[in-house]
Design an enzyme around this catalytic site. Sequence first.
Site, short mmCIF file in Angstrom:
data_model
loop_
_atom_site.label_atom_id
_atom_site.label_comp_id
_atom_site.label_asym_id
_atom_site.label_seq_id
_atom_site.Cartn_x
_atom_site.Cartn_y
_atom_site.Cartn_z
N ASP A 271 -52.03 7.47 5.31
CA ASP A 271 -52.85 8.52 5.89
C ASP A 271 -53.47 9.30 4.73
OD1 ASP A 271 -52.79 10.23 8.78
OD2 ASP A 271 -53.34 11.38 7.00
N LYS B 78 -53.73 12.27 4.33
CA LYS B 78 -52.98 13.50 4.01
C LYS B 78 -51.90 13.24 2.96
CE LYS B 78 -53.23 15.68 8.57
NZ LYS B 78 -52.73 14.94 9.75
N HIS C 235 -49.97 10.74 18.75
CA HIS C 235 -50.37 12.07 19.21
C HIS C 235 -51.05 11.99 20.56
CE1 HIS C 235 -50.59 13.91 14.93
NE2 HIS C 235 -49.46 14.22 15.53
N TYR C 236 -50.75 12.98 21.38
CA TYR C 236 -51.56 13.18 22.57
C TYR C 236 -51.78 14.70 22.69
CZ TYR C 236 -53.81 12.66 26.98
OH TYR C 236 -54.76 12.68 27.96
N PRO D 142 -54.93 12.99 20.57
CA PRO D 142 -55.23 12.72 19.16
C PRO D 142 -56.53 13.41 18.76
CG PRO D 142 -55.94 10.88 20.51
CD PRO D 142 -55.36 11.90 21.46
N TYR E 137 -58.72 11.56 16.98
CA TYR E 137 -59.64 10.42 16.94
C TYR E 137 -59.24 9.44 18.04
CZ TYR E 137 -60.52 12.59 12.47
OH TYR E 137 -60.81 13.50 11.51
N HIS F 201 -54.13 4.61 17.36
CA HIS F 201 -53.42 4.53 16.08
C HIS F 201 -52.04 5.14 16.21
CE1 HIS F 201 -55.52 8.42 16.14
NE2 HIS F 201 -54.48 8.87 15.46
P1 M7G Z 1 -54.70 11.97 15.00
O1 M7G Z 1 -53.42 11.74 15.71
O2 M7G Z 1 -55.95 11.44 15.65
O3 M7G Z 1 -54.97 13.49 14.80
O4 M7G Z 1 -54.50 11.33 13.58
P2 M7G Z 1 -54.65 14.60 13.75
O5 M7G Z 1 -55.74 14.50 12.70
O6 M7G Z 1 -54.79 15.85 14.57
O7 M7G Z 1 -53.27 14.33 13.23
C1 M7G Z 1 -55.50 10.85 12.78
C2 M7G Z 1 -54.90 10.68 11.39
O8 M7G Z 1 -55.86 10.03 10.59
C3 M7G Z 1 -54.60 12.02 10.73
O9 M7G Z 1 -53.25 12.05 10.31
C4 M7G Z 1 -55.58 12.09 9.57
O10 M7G Z 1 -55.03 12.70 8.43
C5 M7G Z 1 -55.89 10.62 9.31
N1 M7G Z 1 -57.22 10.41 8.78
C6 M7G Z 1 -58.37 11.02 9.17
N2 M7G Z 1 -59.41 10.52 8.46
C7 M7G Z 1 -60.79 10.94 8.64
C8 M7G Z 1 -58.94 9.56 7.63
C9 M7G Z 1 -59.53 8.69 6.67
O11 M7G Z 1 -60.76 8.69 6.42
N3 M7G Z 1 -58.71 7.82 6.02
C10 M7G Z 1 -57.34 7.81 6.26
N4 M7G Z 1 -56.61 6.94 5.56
N5 M7G Z 1 -56.75 8.63 7.15
C11 M7G Z 1 -57.55 9.50 7.83
#
Ligand code: M7G
Length: 330
Positions: A198, A200, A261-262, A264, A266, A270
């Site tokens: 991720d 993060k 996550h719910y 999410p 995106y 995932h």
């Molecule tokens: P989520 O559960 O949709 O929502 O997780 P959240 O962002 O509220 O946790 C999406 C996950 O994708 C998150 O943990 C983001 O840090 C990670 N993420 C988002 N983007 C845009 C990217 C990316 O460009 N590359 C990677 N590797 N991770 C990403």
Amino acid sequence: MAETGKREVDFADRNETDAAKAKRLKNEANSDEENRDQSASANPLFGFKTTTVLRDSAREKNMFIHGKLNDQEAVIILEKTPIREDTLLEIFNGSRLKLDMRNDIYSTYQLQPPAHLNEIKTTVVCPATEKHVKKYLRQETYLVQESGEDYRSITLPYIQSQSFSVQWVYNILEKKAEAERIVYEDPDQDVGFVLLPDFKWDQKQLDDLHLIAIVHRRDIKSLRDLTALHLPLLTNIRKKGEESILKRYGVAVSKLRVYLHYQPSYYHFHIHFTALSYEAPGCGVEHAHLLSDVIQNLQADSQYYHSRSLSFPLRADQGLLSKFKDAGKL
Ligand code: M7G
């Protein structure tokens, strides 16, 4: 630690004369100036203009900033990274220390470690949409309870019109971005996925390990779309994801939190894999669903996530919250 007595730490401030100190500070100032000149061309953040600090935390040592980068809206996240045990020798031997105060057996210092140990993890979203800005703004949150019917009549139409672009996800699946970061891939279009860190996680320590498994198929938006037909996909991700993490990082299944996550952010399906000891943002009970629970619920009832009420938090400024309010559900 056994080396304590022998340690020759470069505590430059300790025995320095005033003249030597003045000279050193001047040299430092000059070299800082040179670094700045060089960075003007190489630094993509050069000239960033802060509009507002969206959120910051002294405890988490991070700051979320909204501003303009080359006339485009941008969000920048700055985050101090954890201290790693394997850098301690270098920190103790290679740092400059400035005494703040000394009293009896107590003393405090300002420690300047070698530059490469003083990194700030920086995430840039540019151009950022208003939704990105809102995502990072600290807001009052409310817990919403969504029935299966609420999902279809309120949430689904909203996310179809409003959700974040998942272009970054397609870039990963098509190897147009982050290809070198992929830890494991099962290319099967039905049950396959890509596992990668991720963004993060800076991958410098395992304490905050965080990977995501992104499925190849594009027809599952979230937990709500899952039925028993998806069990082969889910069990495949669990098995191969856990195996790959054990192989690559030596982290056992019993040390992992595997969840989704719910809602999410995106809506391309995932799954998150984080270190159990790490309280990742969004791993609370109101937001996260353990993959093993999801699998068992679907084994018991294929329509579980179509019919059950699900709770999740929404921030005050999230459009979906107004939709629930308008429908008299809050
Ligand atoms: P989520 O559960 O949709 O929502 O997780 P959240 O962002 O509220 O946790 C999406 C996950 O994708 C998150 O943990 C983001 O840090 C990670 N993420 C988002 N983007 C845009 C990217 C990316 O460009 N590359 C990677 N590797 N991770 C990403």
